[in-house]
Design an enzyme around this catalytic site. Structure first.
Site, PDB file in Angstrom:
ATOM      1  N   ARG A 180      40.666  32.525  46.623  1.00 57.34           N
ATOM      2  CA  ARG A 180      39.447  33.322  46.824  1.00 57.34           C
ATOM      3  C   ARG A 180      39.025  33.333  48.289  1.00 57.34           C
ATOM      4  O   ARG A 180      37.831  33.345  48.596  1.00 57.34           O
ATOM      5  CB  ARG A 180      38.308  32.813  45.941  1.00 57.34           C
ATOM      6  CG  ARG A 180      38.657  32.711  44.455  1.00 57.34           C
ATOM      7  CD  ARG A 180      38.577  34.058  43.757  1.00 57.34           C
ATOM      8  NE  ARG A 180      37.240  34.570  43.723  1.00 57.34           N
ATOM      9  CZ  ARG A 180      36.399  34.421  42.690  1.00 57.34           C
ATOM     10  NH1 ARG A 180      36.782  33.816  41.617  1.00 57.34           N
ATOM     11  NH2 ARG A 180      35.198  34.925  42.743  1.00 57.34           N
TER      12      ARG A 180
ATOM     13  N   ARG B 196      32.278  36.185  49.397  1.00 61.14           N
ATOM     14  CA  ARG B 196      30.877  36.229  49.845  1.00 61.14           C
ATOM     15  C   ARG B 196      30.490  35.203  50.903  1.00 61.14           C
ATOM     16  O   ARG B 196      29.431  35.316  51.502  1.00 61.14           O
ATOM     17  CB  ARG B 196      29.950  36.083  48.628  1.00 61.14           C
ATOM     18  CG  ARG B 196      29.872  37.348  47.802  1.00 61.14           C
ATOM     19  CD  ARG B 196      29.353  37.060  46.427  1.00 61.14           C
ATOM     20  NE  ARG B 196      30.326  36.213  45.719  1.00 61.14           N
ATOM     21  CZ  ARG B 196      30.153  35.748  44.498  1.00 61.14           C
ATOM     22  NH1 ARG B 196      29.045  36.013  43.844  1.00 61.14           N
ATOM     23  NH2 ARG B 196      31.080  35.003  43.929  1.00 61.14           N
TER      24      ARG B 196
ATOM     25  N   ASP C 104      40.967  41.728  41.152  1.00 60.72           N
ATOM     26  CA  ASP C 104      40.404  40.728  40.242  1.00 60.72           C
ATOM     27  C   ASP C 104      41.263  40.638  38.990  1.00 60.72           C
ATOM     28  O   ASP C 104      41.925  41.615  38.624  1.00 60.72           O
ATOM     29  CB  ASP C 104      38.961  41.097  39.873  1.00 60.72           C
ATOM     30  CG  ASP C 104      38.236  39.906  39.257  1.00 60.72           C
ATOM     31  OD1 ASP C 104      37.910  38.968  40.003  1.00 60.72           O
ATOM     32  OD2 ASP C 104      38.034  39.889  38.031  1.00 60.72           O
TER      33      ASP C 104
ATOM     34  N   TYR D 269      37.928  36.069  28.716  1.00 63.81           N
ATOM     35  CA  TYR D 269      36.841  36.973  29.122  1.00 63.81           C
ATOM     36  C   TYR D 269      36.729  38.164  28.167  1.00 63.81           C
ATOM     37  O   TYR D 269      35.643  38.633  27.860  1.00 63.81           O
ATOM     38  CB  TYR D 269      37.048  37.467  30.556  1.00 63.81           C
ATOM     39  CG  TYR D 269      36.813  36.378  31.583  1.00 63.81           C
ATOM     40  CD1 TYR D 269      35.528  36.081  32.034  1.00 63.81           C
ATOM     41  CD2 TYR D 269      37.868  35.622  32.089  1.00 63.81           C
ATOM     42  CE1 TYR D 269      35.301  35.070  32.957  1.00 63.81           C
ATOM     43  CE2 TYR D 269      37.663  34.610  33.021  1.00 63.81           C
ATOM     44  CZ  TYR D 269      36.371  34.333  33.451  1.00 63.81           C
ATOM     45  OH  TYR D 269      36.152  33.335  34.351  1.00 63.81           O
TER      46      TYR D 269
END
Ligand code: CP3
Length: 345
Positions: free
Chosen positions: A27, A31, A77, A153
């Site tokens: 990752r 952010r 993703d 998910y």
């Protein structure tokens, strides 16, 4: 010798020991970088960012400009596969991904394997752009989620603490659940093959929630589907390096390595260093495993642990990485320090 044979990451994956281990961070685009937040805003939604080749290329390159990692990982993703299969998906601020859950075999009929590449075409375009824009010693990694983790998910509808729905499904109706896994094996294999065609040099398969499976279900739902994907990739690209990340599986990582056919394995933060050097690195190159929260904290504790990880794994084929993805609160200067320490500067 061609450039690709001298890239540090590929050397480790081929089984070479290097004085300075190559490094990248799971990752690594995200952010914690102000320039990511700016591009993300420009894109609108997170999915728009994933499906805009120019912007996805830009955010992939951002961490490399600052820290010169040895690998670039495609910006996308793991949930693009369910999205491309036709499952509604959104990413909500502070909540993470939200999907319309599918909880029975009857719910699988709506998934359309034939059309996934219409949706995923921009991802292949991103890979193809990156293969010519990354620095020459940098290796391009493509990726996907392992079927079990992606299914978690799809079935729970979001990140979960207890995995009640997916676990009850495997216990109650293993054949029905196997049909979902089959869809994911087929679509993921195809997706990864297209990434390789577009220029990905290495594939990483993220099985973030493998550790949720009870021991006696692990082979069936994590090892087997991963092995089928690895076999499918190697049928077309026999020498393709594949890195597996079966997070939280303890000693079962040994069977995972032996049975899936992965080239290398990524260790989570809980894996004991000396044990892994003896039992796992004797089988395949390893990658890992600094705690991402130690990278947030920085300072002497982080420096000690980085030294310890390198001292334990550095005398055999090794890639320095985190034990899980970087977190948004990571101070960028701590990443700079980590890069300095690894490079011995
Ligand atoms: O830099 C990179 O590593 C490449 C891009 C990448 C992302 N997700 C971008 C992303 C990769 C390799 C992933 C993998 C991924 N996605 C995993 C497996 C690895 C892991 O960390 O366990 C999982 C489980 C997902 C699913 C996912 N995507 C979740 C749970 C979330 C929300 C949590 C979070 O970190 O926000 C996402 C969103 C996501 N994927 C973001 C990024 C940069 C943040 C979204 C934003 O910018 O708002």
């Amino acid at each position: 010798m061609s450039v690709s044979q001298t890239k540090p990451l590929l050397k480790s994956l081929r089984g070479e020991t290097q004085a300075t281990p190559p490094f990248w961070l799971m990752r690594q685009a995200g952010r914690y970088l102000p320039e990511y937040r700016a591009t993300r805003e420009q894109a609108g939604s997170f999915l728009d960012l994933c499906y805009s080749p120019e912007l996805a290329e830009e955010v992939t390159l951002q961490p490399l400009r600052r820290y010169g990692m040895d690998a670039a990982i495609l910006f996308a993703d793991i949930l693009l596969i369910p999205h491309a299969l036709g499952q509604p998906l959104s990413y909500r601020e502070g909540e993470g991904p939200v999907l319309d859950p599918v909880r029975s075999a009857a719910g699988l009929a709506k998934f359309d394997l034939g059309r996934i590449h219409d949706t995923l075409a921009p991802v292949y375009e991103t890979v193809s752009r990156l293969s010519s824009s990354i620095p020459k010693d940098c290796t391009l990694i493509g990726f996907a989620g392992a079927p079990w983790t992606v299914a978690s998910y799809m079935v729970e509808g979001r990140g979960s603490k207890d995995y009640t729905h997916i676990k009850r499904w495997i216990f109650k109706d293993p054949e029905g659940f196997a049909a979902l896994i089959d869809i994911l094996v087929a679509s993921t294999t195809d997706y990864l093959l297209r990434q390789v065609e577009a220029g990905a040099e290495v594939i990483q398969i993220f099985d973030t929630w493998a550790g949720v499976l009870p021991d006696d279900e692990f082979r069936k739902w994590s090892i087997e589907p991963t092995r089928r994907i690895v076999d499918g990739l190697r049928a077309r690209y026999p020498a393709l390096p594949v890195i597996g990340f079966p997070r939280g599986v303890g000693a079962n990582i040994i069977d995972y390595v032996k049975e899936t056919g992965v080239t290398a394995v990524s260790l989570d933060t809980g894996t004991p260093l000396a044990w892994a050097a003896r039992e796992v690195q004797s089988l395949v190159p390893v990658q890992g495993n600094l705690d991402p929260l130690l990278l947030v904290e920085g300072g002497a504790a982080m420096e000690r642990r980085i030294a310890e990880i390198i001292a334990t794994f550095g005398d055999k084929p090794f890639i320095f990485n985190l034990g899980h993805g970087i977190t948004p609160q990571t101070p960028p200067e701590n990443v700079a320090r980590l890069a300095e320490l690894i490079r011995g500067k």
